[in-house]
Structures are given as structure tokens and as C-alpha cells.
Write an enzyme that holds these catalytic residues in place. Structure first.
Site, mmCIF file in Angstrom:
data_model
loop_
_atom_site.group_PDB
_atom_site.id
_atom_site.type_symbol
_atom_site.label_atom_id
_atom_site.label_comp_id
_atom_site.label_asym_id
_atom_site.label_seq_id
_atom_site.Cartn_x
_atom_site.Cartn_y
_atom_site.Cartn_z
ATOM 1 N N THR A 175 -13.666 -22.304 -52.131
ATOM 2 C CA THR A 175 -12.572 -22.549 -52.233
ATOM 3 C C THR A 175 -10.634 -22.897 -52.289
ATOM 4 O O THR A 175 -10.165 -23.720 -52.283
ATOM 5 C CB THR A 175 -12.358 -22.462 -53.788
ATOM 6 O OG1 THR A 175 -14.079 -23.005 -54.713
ATOM 7 C CG2 THR A 175 -11.529 -23.333 -54.842
ATOM 8 N N TYR A 187 -10.199 -23.949 -59.343
ATOM 9 C CA TYR A 187 -11.762 -23.493 -58.925
ATOM 10 C C TYR A 187 -12.073 -24.523 -58.790
ATOM 11 O O TYR A 187 -13.389 -24.521 -57.935
ATOM 12 C CB TYR A 187 -11.402 -21.856 -59.552
ATOM 13 C CG TYR A 187 -12.944 -21.109 -58.784
ATOM 14 C CD1 TYR A 187 -13.702 -20.960 -57.896
ATOM 15 C CD2 TYR A 187 -14.009 -21.495 -59.987
ATOM 16 C CE1 TYR A 187 -14.632 -20.057 -56.983
ATOM 17 C CE2 TYR A 187 -15.037 -20.581 -59.875
ATOM 18 C CZ TYR A 187 -15.924 -20.156 -58.761
ATOM 19 O OH TYR A 187 -17.030 -19.676 -58.841
ATOM 20 N N ASP A 234 -6.312 -17.252 -51.567
ATOM 21 C CA ASP A 234 -7.357 -17.352 -52.666
ATOM 22 C C ASP A 234 -7.163 -18.142 -53.695
ATOM 23 O O ASP A 234 -5.734 -17.892 -53.815
ATOM 24 C CB ASP A 234 -8.512 -16.063 -53.761
ATOM 25 C CG ASP A 234 -9.732 -16.168 -53.529
ATOM 26 O OD1 ASP A 234 -9.829 -17.185 -53.004
ATOM 27 O OD2 ASP A 234 -10.343 -15.058 -53.506
ATOM 28 N N ASP A 235 -7.578 -18.889 -54.542
ATOM 29 C CA ASP A 235 -7.386 -19.407 -55.502
ATOM 30 C C ASP A 235 -7.370 -18.411 -56.552
ATOM 31 O O ASP A 235 -6.094 -18.993 -57.362
ATOM 32 C CB ASP A 235 -8.871 -21.013 -55.794
ATOM 33 C CG ASP A 235 -9.724 -20.799 -56.266
ATOM 34 O OD1 ASP A 235 -10.854 -19.752 -55.085
ATOM 35 O OD2 ASP A 235 -9.748 -19.209 -57.110
ATOM 36 N N CYS A 263 -20.603 -25.918 -67.090
ATOM 37 C CA CYS A 263 -22.076 -26.738 -66.071
ATOM 38 C C CYS A 263 -22.011 -27.951 -65.534
ATOM 39 O O CYS A 263 -20.799 -28.466 -66.265
ATOM 40 C CB CYS A 263 -23.233 -26.695 -67.556
ATOM 41 S SG CYS A 263 -23.162 -24.692 -68.536
ATOM 42 N N ASN A 269 -22.086 -28.662 -71.664
ATOM 43 C CA ASN A 269 -20.637 -28.770 -70.798
ATOM 44 C C ASN A 269 -19.461 -27.951 -71.779
ATOM 45 O O ASN A 269 -18.681 -29.204 -72.481
ATOM 46 C CB ASN A 269 -20.117 -29.661 -69.003
ATOM 47 C CG ASN A 269 -19.116 -28.756 -69.172
ATOM 48 O OD1 ASN A 269 -18.376 -29.334 -68.212
ATOM 49 N ND2 ASN A 269 -18.710 -27.098 -69.123
ATOM 50 N N GLY A 270 -19.319 -26.935 -71.942
ATOM 51 C CA GLY A 270 -18.320 -26.343 -72.494
ATOM 52 C C GLY A 270 -18.205 -25.569 -73.149
ATOM 53 O O GLY A 270 -19.554 -24.715 -73.085
HETATM 54 O O1 PRP Z 1 -11.273 -12.401 -58.683
HETATM 55 P P1 PRP Z 1 -12.472 -12.591 -58.501
HETATM 56 O O2 PRP Z 1 -13.426 -11.742 -60.613
HETATM 57 O O3 PRP Z 1 -13.600 -12.128 -57.716
HETATM 58 O O4 PRP Z 1 -12.854 -13.810 -58.945
HETATM 59 C C1 PRP Z 1 -12.668 -14.640 -57.625
HETATM 60 C C2 PRP Z 1 -13.220 -15.418 -56.742
HETATM 61 O O5 PRP Z 1 -14.372 -15.545 -57.281
HETATM 62 C C3 PRP Z 1 -13.976 -17.219 -56.901
HETATM 63 O O6 PRP Z 1 -15.286 -17.467 -55.913
HETATM 64 P P2 PRP Z 1 -16.849 -18.190 -55.531
HETATM 65 O O7 PRP Z 1 -17.023 -17.171 -54.890
HETATM 66 O O8 PRP Z 1 -17.061 -17.677 -57.262
HETATM 67 O O9 PRP Z 1 -16.740 -19.086 -54.986
HETATM 68 P P3 PRP Z 1 -16.153 -20.149 -54.353
HETATM 69 O O10 PRP Z 1 -17.056 -19.613 -52.892
HETATM 70 O O11 PRP Z 1 -16.116 -21.629 -53.766
HETATM 71 O O12 PRP Z 1 -14.752 -19.487 -53.488
HETATM 72 C C4 PRP Z 1 -12.569 -17.695 -56.896
HETATM 73 O O13 PRP Z 1 -12.549 -18.215 -55.658
HETATM 74 C C5 PRP Z 1 -11.861 -16.832 -55.966
HETATM 75 O O14 PRP Z 1 -12.382 -16.215 -54.794
HETATM 76 N N1 GLN Z 2 -20.779 -23.128 -68.958
HETATM 77 C C1 GLN Z 2 -20.516 -23.897 -69.695
HETATM 78 O O1 GLN Z 2 -20.431 -25.182 -69.874
HETATM 79 C C2 GLN Z 2 -21.510 -23.758 -70.978
HETATM 80 C C3 GLN Z 2 -22.100 -24.621 -71.753
HETATM 81 C C4 GLN Z 2 -23.147 -23.562 -72.939
HETATM 82 N N2 GLN Z 2 -22.122 -23.031 -73.619
HETATM 83 C C5 GLN Z 2 -24.109 -23.125 -72.829
HETATM 84 O O2 GLN Z 2 -23.578 -21.373 -72.610
HETATM 85 O O3 GLN Z 2 -25.232 -22.962 -71.831
HETATM 86 MG MG MG Z 3 -13.626 -18.090 -53.927
#
Ligand code: PRP
Ligand code: GLN
Ligand code: MG
Length: 505
Positions: free
Chosen positions: A305, A259, A367-368, A2, A103-104
Site C-alpha cells: 500500500t 490503507y 509505510d502507510d 468488508c 460493511n461496517g
Molecule cells: O503496524 P501493523 O499492525 O503491521 O499494520 C500496518 C501494516 O499493515 C498493512 O499492510 P498489509 O500487509 O495488511 O497490506 P498491504 O500489502 O496492502 O500493504 C499496512 O499497509 C501496514 O504495512
Molecule cells: N469489516 C466489516 O465491514 C465487518 C462487517 C461485520 N461487522 C462483520 O463482522 O461481519
Molecule cells: Mg502494508
């Protein structure tokens, strides 16, 4: 993962619009729900609901958010449900009136919920671990036993919170009688920065998950909260920092750099952008070392990303960088969407290939990370359909093999494509001709090269080593059982979501 924000403005200006703006800047950290609470003359004003920031707050809501102090939250659920009742901030009326955004993820939330009920005699209305965190804090603040409290009482309560609570947490809160406070867990797993802005009326202060939110609102960075540290900023603009953990150990989450965070953020004094450039550089070194006679024609990022790493990788490899996939700018991040069906559908809606960049070429897709393999599997297929001769794939981070427990929703090993699979087996599943992962040491070097001080990170999803040292197989099994995709969709079907008592429309 979050996003949290808190602002104290010492002038006459209401903070509602600025908190809204900060939340839109932090939207990449949570797309499911958003909320703001402001405080004016000891009264709280709240608006929170499921949805993106732009959809949750209408003009009528903004008009009602009065006051020169306030906090905000964007949510990506990692506990409880996706119900709007669990949108944050949460509120308790006693003591003093407190709201909090978190967040967490707390790893002892169930035990604490029991204690809150049996020992602390407090009521929880949801299954959210964040509501637990707020109630523990509230209880400990009440234990100070004072009618009027000051910053030291808040710090004392946070000291007690650190003793009772386990897991990852960066939290921001508002106490009706004092102002804004924030604290970070003793391992610094979740980020939190503090900034200031000089005005004619005095100094305004802001806390946020990422420094990019400070930049966007004209604040300058004072510091990252240290692991275990807390800050209290009073309504009148007095600021105090205090270390509240007995044995803080810096171990920030490395996945923020891979990411989660925006590239234009600084976390713990390390530029996320530069760390991603270095991830690309290290990957290029690995390719040149292990595969010197490669036949890569072109390097392509999978937006968004991985762009930063892909640019540097192409550079170092001496191959052209091409944007072969165009991203629909109106679709958010797929990884943090709820439910595998939606995530899967969204990849095709989000990314579309430019065929001429693929036809007859050996492409290296960057990819990241590869987590569930949702993105990579479909992207490889799209590259082939677009006419690529060979499709190679590199991940700027190592294989994600272990569940994450500190605030990223990957609870189930069976949903991680690389869990108990070799690199070759993952390559076969996602359908590419060759797959190369970043080595963990290289990832750590890529990030830590940006700092003289931070050289230890939580790398649990890659290494299975959990920074807090207290994650048991039993906990992992219960997390899996309660939060895997099947469990979550079953919960929604039988209506096990909490009904909110908080909010009109
Ligand atoms: O293997 P997966 O489960 O698919 O997860 C990994 C992917 O998900 C994220 O992208 P995302 O679309 O969330 O965000 P981005 O546009 O910032 O890359 C990350 O950058 C990878 O591309
Ligand atoms: N992604 C988060 O930081 C989640 C915060 C909290 N555990 C919730 O589920 O709302
Ligand atoms: Mg991505």
C-alpha cells in the site's frame, strides 16, 4: 472492512460470474469469508463460507447460483466470530425474503439484539452485528404492513433503520419481490458507489464498495451514495435514489484513503491514488522542513500500500526510489489476518529484502501506517540484517492511538503500538534510528485537496474524536474486552463459535 456488491442485469445473463469477478476485485477488503446470493423467479440461491473468493466458489456452486439479480460479500470480521456461520450475506424469510451484506460495524448492536428479541420478536442465530442490521431492516419493512411493496416502502424502512442503528454501515440487499437495494450510514463512514452499463437489453446497474469493481466489469460510475442516501434497483431495471437520513453529515473514514481502498478507486469523488501521492508529498515537505540536513540515501516502500506515497516522497526529496522488499504475490494483506501470531508469521513470508539495495546505505522505509507495529518491527530488523547503515521510518498517516469502532478491527488500545507512547518510544520499539509520522492536518489536506465538497473526515483512530459523537468510554471498554486478541483466541478454544444452519459443502 468488508466488500459489498450488488448487480441487476436486465438481459438474460446470470449475474453469478460477474458478482464473483467483482468480489475478487474487492478481495483486499476482506479475506476471511465470501458469499453470493442470487435470485431467480422469487427463489434465493446461496453459497458462502470461510476462505478467499477463489476457494469458496467451485464450479458446482457457481452453476447453482441462478438469476439475473444478486449480491456478494467478502468479510473481514469486526464483530461476532470468524465462524463460517457469520459469512455473509445473511438471510431472513420474513417479510418477502430478504438477504443482506454489510460493511461496517454497529456500535449499539447489543442493545438492538435485545430489542430484536424482546420487542420485534425476531430470532438471531449468531453474534454478528450484520445479522442485527438485517433484522432491524426486515422488521421495519414488515411494519409498512403491505403485501406488495415498492421502492418507497424500502426507503421508509431505511429511514427507520437510520433512527435505530448507530455506527458505520454500507449495506447491500436483495428483496425477492423487488430487486437490489443499498444504503449508506448518515455520516458516510463506509463507502458505496453506484454504476451503470448500457446493453442491448437495457441498462444494468451495480452497487459496490469501491469504484474499481465497477471499472473491472465495464460499468461507469453514476455516483457515490451520499451519507444517509439509499438506492433501490428493481428487477426490471428501474432505479430510484432517496435521502433517508434526517441530518446527514459527511464524515467519511480517512483510513480508507490511507490503507483500505485500492489506489485505483475513487471514493466520494476523491482519487485514492492522488491522495496517497499527496501524502508522500506532505511527508517530504515535513522532512525537508524539520530535518533539512538529513542523510537519506534511498527511499523504499513497504509493499503494497505505501508504494504510491513512497514514489512521490522520493521524487520530492530528490532521492532514488528503490524496491528493496519483494512481496510474495500469493500472500494477502497481513493487517486484516485474524490473530497476532498469524500476522507476525506472514510478514516474513510476504516480504523478502534484496540485500544489495541495503548494503552500506541509510534507508528511509515508508509505510502507510503503523498500527500494531507487526510489520514495521520486523521490516526494520530485516533491513538491518540486509546491511543497512541507518534505518529511518516514515508513516504516511499519524500515530494510530485510539481504537476504531466503525469497521476496522483494532479494538484494543493495548494492542496499538503508539497508544500512550511518544514517537521516540515507538521508534525504540520498532528498532529504527528515526521515526517520522505524518501530521493529522497534512493527512486531512492530502485527502481533501481532491474535492471541493468533502473536507471533514472521521479521523478517530488518530485523534480519538469519533464522528458519530456517541462513543462512550464504557463502549470502548466493552469492545476491548470482547474483541482483543486474547478474548478472540479464548473464544475459539472453547468453541463459542456459532454453528451455521445455512449451508452444505
Ligand atoms: O503496524 P501493523 O499492525 O503491521 O499494520 C500496518 C501494516 O499493515 C498493512 O499492510 P498489509 O500487509 O495488511 O497490506 P498491504 O500489502 O496492502 O500493504 C499496512 O499497509 C501496514 O504495512
Ligand atoms: N469489516 C466489516 O465491514 C465487518 C462487517 C461485520 N461487522 C462483520 O463482522 O461481519
Ligand atoms: Mg502494508
Amino acid at each position: 472492512m468488508c466488500g459489498i456488491v450488488g448487480i441487476v442485469s436486465v438481459g438474460e445473463n446470470s449475474v453469478n460470474q460477474e458478482i464473483y469477478d467483482a468480489l475478487t476485485i474487492l478481495q483486499h477488503r476482506g479475506q476471511d469469508a465470501a458469499g453470493i446470493v442470487t435470485c431467480d423467479n422469487g427463489r434465493f440461491y446461496q453459497r458462502k463460507d470461510n476462505g478467499l473468493v477463489k476457494d469458496v466458489f467451485r464450479t458446482r456452486h457457481m452453476r447453482d447460483l441462478l438469476g439475473t439479480t444478486g449480491i456478494g460479500h467478502v468479510r473481514y470480521p469486526t464483530a461476532g466470530s470468524s465462524s463460517s456461520a457469520e459469512a455473509q450475506p445473511f438471510y431472513v424469510n420474513s417479510p418477502y425474503g430478504i438477504v443482506m451484506g454489510h460493511n461496517g460495524n454497529l456500535t449499539n448492536a447489543h442493545e438492538l439484539a435485545e430489542e430484536i428479541y424482546r420487542t420485534d420478536l425476531r430470532h438471531l442465530n449468531t453474534n454478528s452485528d450484520s445479522e442485527v442490521l438485517l433484522n432491524i431492516f426486515a422488521h421495519e419493512l414488515k411494519e409498512q404492513g403491505k403485501l406488495e411493496i415498492d421502492s418507497n416502502d424500502v426507503f421508509n424502512a431505511i429511514r427507520k433503520v437510520h433512527k435505530r442503528v448507530r455506527g458505520g454501515y454500507a449495506a447491500v440487499g436483495l428483496i425477492s419481490t423487488i430487486g437490489v437495494f443499498a444504503f449508506r450510514d448518515p455520516f458516510g463512514l463506509r463507502p458505496c458507489v453506484v454504476g451503470k452499463r448500457e446493453t442491448a437489453a437495457g441498462t444494468d446497474y451495480m452497487v459496490a464498495s469501491e469504484s474499481v469493481a465497477l471499472d473491472g466489469l465495464g460499468f461507469t460510475l453514476i455516483k457515490d451514495l451520499a451519507p444517509g442516501e439509499a438506492v433501490v434497483i428493481t428487477d426490471s431495471g428501474e432505479i430510484n435514489f432517496e435521502q433517508c437520513a434526517e441530518n446527514p453529515v459527511s464524515s467519511p473514514c480517512i483510513f480508507e484513503y490511507v490503507y483500505f481502498a485500492r489506489p485505483d478507486s475513487m471514493i466520494d469523488d476523491i482519487s485514492v491514488y492522488k491522495s496517497r501521492l499527496r501524502m508522500g508529498e506532505k511527508l517530504a515537505d515535513k522532512i525537508l522542513r524539520d530535518w533539512p540536513d538529513h542523510d537519506i540515501d534511498v527511499v523504499m516502500p513497504i509493499p503494497d500500500t505505501s508504494r504510491t506515497s513512497a514514489i512521490e516522497l522520493a521524487n520530492k526529496l530528490g532521492r532514488p526510489y528503490r524496491e528493496g522488499f519483494i512481496k510474495n504475490r500469493y500472500i494477502g494483506r497481513t493487517f486484516i489476518m485474524p490473530g497476532q501470531q498469524l500476522r507476525k508469521k506472514s510478514v516474513r513470508q510476504k516480504l523478502n529484502p534484496i540485500d544489495l539495495e541495503f548494503e552500506g546505505k541509510n534507508v528511509l522505509l515508508v509505510d502507510d501506517s503503523i498500527v500494531r507495529g507487526t510489520t514495521s518491527g520486523q521490516i526494520v530488523q530485516m533491513a538491518r540484517e540486509a546491511g543497512a547503515k541507518k534505518v529511518y521510518f516514515v508513516s504516511a498517516s499519524p500515530a494510530v492511538r485510539y481504537p476504531y469502532v466503525y469497521g476496522i478491527d483494532m479494538p484494543s488500545p493495548s494492542e496499538l503500538v503508539a497508544s500512550s507512547r511518544t514517537t521516540e518510544e515507538v521508534a525504540e520499539i520498532i528498532g529504527c534510528d528515526k521515526l517520522i509520522y505524518q501530521d493529522l492536518d497534512d493527512l486531512i489536506d492530502a485527502v481533501s485537496a481532491g474535492s471541493d465538497n468533502v473536507n471533514k473526515f472521521d479521523t478517530s483512530c488518530f485523534s480519538g474524536i469519533y464522528a458519530t459523537g456517541d462513543i462512550t468510554p464504557e463502549y470502548l471498554a466493552s469492545l476491548d474486552a470482547s474483541r482483543n486478541d486474547d478474548a478472540q483466541s479464548a473464544k475459539q478454544k472453547i468453541g463459542q463459535e456459532s454453528v451455521g444452519i445455512h449451508n452444505g459443502s
